[in-house]
Structures are given as C-alpha cells and as structure tokens.
Design an enzyme around this catalytic site. Sequence first.
Site, PDB file in Angstrom:
ATOM      1  N   VAL A  27       2.019  -5.187   3.836  1.00 54.11           N
ATOM      2  CA  VAL A  27       1.593  -6.261   4.726  1.00 54.11           C
ATOM      3  C   VAL A  27       1.953  -7.595   4.085  1.00 54.11           C
ATOM      4  CG1 VAL A  27      -0.337  -7.276   5.983  1.00 54.11           C
ATOM      5  CG2 VAL A  27      -0.296  -4.810   5.539  1.00 54.11           C
ATOM      6  N   GLY A  39      -7.229  -0.358  -9.536  1.00 53.13           N
ATOM      7  CA  GLY A  39      -6.087  -0.767  -8.735  1.00 53.13           C
ATOM      8  C   GLY A  39      -6.139  -2.217  -8.306  1.00 53.13           C
ATOM      9  N   ASP A  82      -5.389  -3.472  -5.507  1.00 53.96           N
ATOM     10  CA  ASP A  82      -5.984  -3.636  -4.182  1.00 53.96           C
ATOM     11  C   ASP A  82      -7.493  -3.763  -4.256  1.00 53.96           C
ATOM     12  OD1 ASP A  82      -6.098  -0.986  -5.101  1.00 53.96           O
ATOM     13  OD2 ASP A  82      -6.137  -0.150  -3.071  1.00 53.96           O
ATOM     14  N   GLY A 103       0.820  -1.196   0.000  1.00 53.24           N
ATOM     15  CA  GLY A 103       0.000   0.000   0.000  1.00 53.24           C
ATOM     16  C   GLY A 103       0.855   1.247   0.000  1.00 53.24           C
ATOM     17  N   ASN A 104       0.222   2.388  -0.054  1.00 55.82           N
ATOM     18  CA  ASN A 104       0.963   3.642  -0.112  1.00 55.82           C
ATOM     19  C   ASN A 104       1.724   3.929   1.174  1.00 55.82           C
ATOM     20  OD1 ASN A 104       0.189   4.945  -2.773  1.00 55.82           O
ATOM     21  ND2 ASN A 104      -1.830   4.486  -1.940  1.00 55.82           N
TER      22      ASN A 104
END
Length: 278
Positions: free
Chosen positions: A13, A113, A115, A8-9
Amino acid sequence: MLLAIEVGNTNMVLGLYAPATDAEPAHLLHSWRLATPLTHTPDELRIAMHGLFALHGVDLKSVDGVAVSSVVPPVDSMLREVLENFFNVRPLFVEPGVKTGLPVLTDNPAEVGADRIVNSVAAFERYGGPCIVVDLGTATTFDVISARGEFLGGAIAPGLGISANALFDRAAKLARVNIRKPGKVIGTSTVDNIQIGLYYGYIGLVDGICERMIAELGPETKVIATGGFAKMIAPDSRYMKTVDPNLTLDGVRLIYERNQDRLKRRPARPEAQQGIHR
C-alpha cells in the site's frame, strides 16, 4: 510530499501525504494498493508507480521523502533501489536503530515486525492507551500498547484468508466460496455453512483473544481494527469499535517525522545528485 509505503505479505500500500502547514496537519492525499512485488523486476515496479502518479496528475518531483514499513525482506533491496533511483531520495526503512518513540518491552525487541511497530505508534498517537490494535491481513496480529505508550507484546493468528484456503485445500468435497457476512447463523446449504463458520468463527477468535487481553489491561482498553478484513469483520465484533484503514500508513508517516534530524545528517547518494530517472 511524503510517500509512505506499507509492504505486506499479500499487498503493498502506498500513501502520498501533503506536508503539515500552519492551517492543517499532514494529511493523506492519495493511496494505492498493489500486489506485493515478489516476482516483479525493478522496471515493472517503476512502470506501475509511474502510472499511478500519472493517473492522479502527481509530479514525481513533488516527492521529497519516502518511508517504508516492510515485512517481506526479499523485496526490500529491490524496492530500495527503485525508490532511490525513481525519486532521488534515500528511503527510510522502519528497522532497528530508527527512532520510533515506542519502548518495546518484549523478550527480543529486534524480532518485532515493522508493521506492528508502526501500527502501535499510530494507535497510541491517535487514541492513547491502553489499546489493542487488531490488524486483519494475511496474518492477524494483536498489538498491545500500555497506558504509557509501551509495546507490551501481543498475539499472532492465521488470517481469515489463510484459514479459508486451508479449509478448501484440505477438505476435498468443499468448494471455494466468497468470504462474506452470511445472511443467517443456521446454514441450510453447504455454502451457507462454510460462510457462517468462517465469518462468525473468525469473529469468535478475535473477540476471544481481545476479551482475555482486556481482562489483563483493564476495562478502559480501546480496540482498533485495521487491515484488509477489518471493515468486514469489525461491525459484528463486541470489541472492535473503531476501524482505521490508514493506521499503518499514518504510523509510517509519524516515524518518518520523528527521524527528520537523522535524515538531514545522511549524505546524498552520488547518483541522486545526478538526477537519475528524474
């Protein structure tokens, strides 16, 4: 075992999954959260990963698959190099051309995206549709999945942390405060006022968007919250009744499993055959 990675930005994880057996399905054994390595060298990332595995007594050789969902393109090439040399496998990146099982019915599917794709895959697999995934991270995304498992689109808003930073940066007399649930709704100090505005203001944003989406999808729509702020915000939301902190990692795992045939057809890299950094 599979190492699933969500880049992530703000944070990266990592989740280590035990494979499915006749007795139980694939399940998460360990998860770790690192700062997204925007300024790290490959050696620094290798050291960090080696330390995490050693801390839990995990043998590097037990990892025979790696899958990555990333929304930070500048990190991807370095991460790919580290993973290939560290585990001697070719990582699967969630990107156009990868089999997801999720029809994307947007104007430009390629711009969605990774994600949001993995969140939607996991949400439909676990909860069915129609549903909305609210990912409360650096940005807050709303992903809408139909009753037939199609990604219909959604919305993107500034995350709670970004909103707070903008307030503190632009209002000279307002000191930074911790973002947390306030003890009351009518503030009697500046700190109270800021915390109330941030916390309940953000719940109002999320609930307002969910309310309008549910009006279009139907009252049977489920709302699933995930991301770093989910556990804080969801309890006072009218719509976020389910919090699933591992939703993104589970989506990465599911997409990896759906691409096993594709992975088996890919030739091994010469350096992997030589056992570099094993």
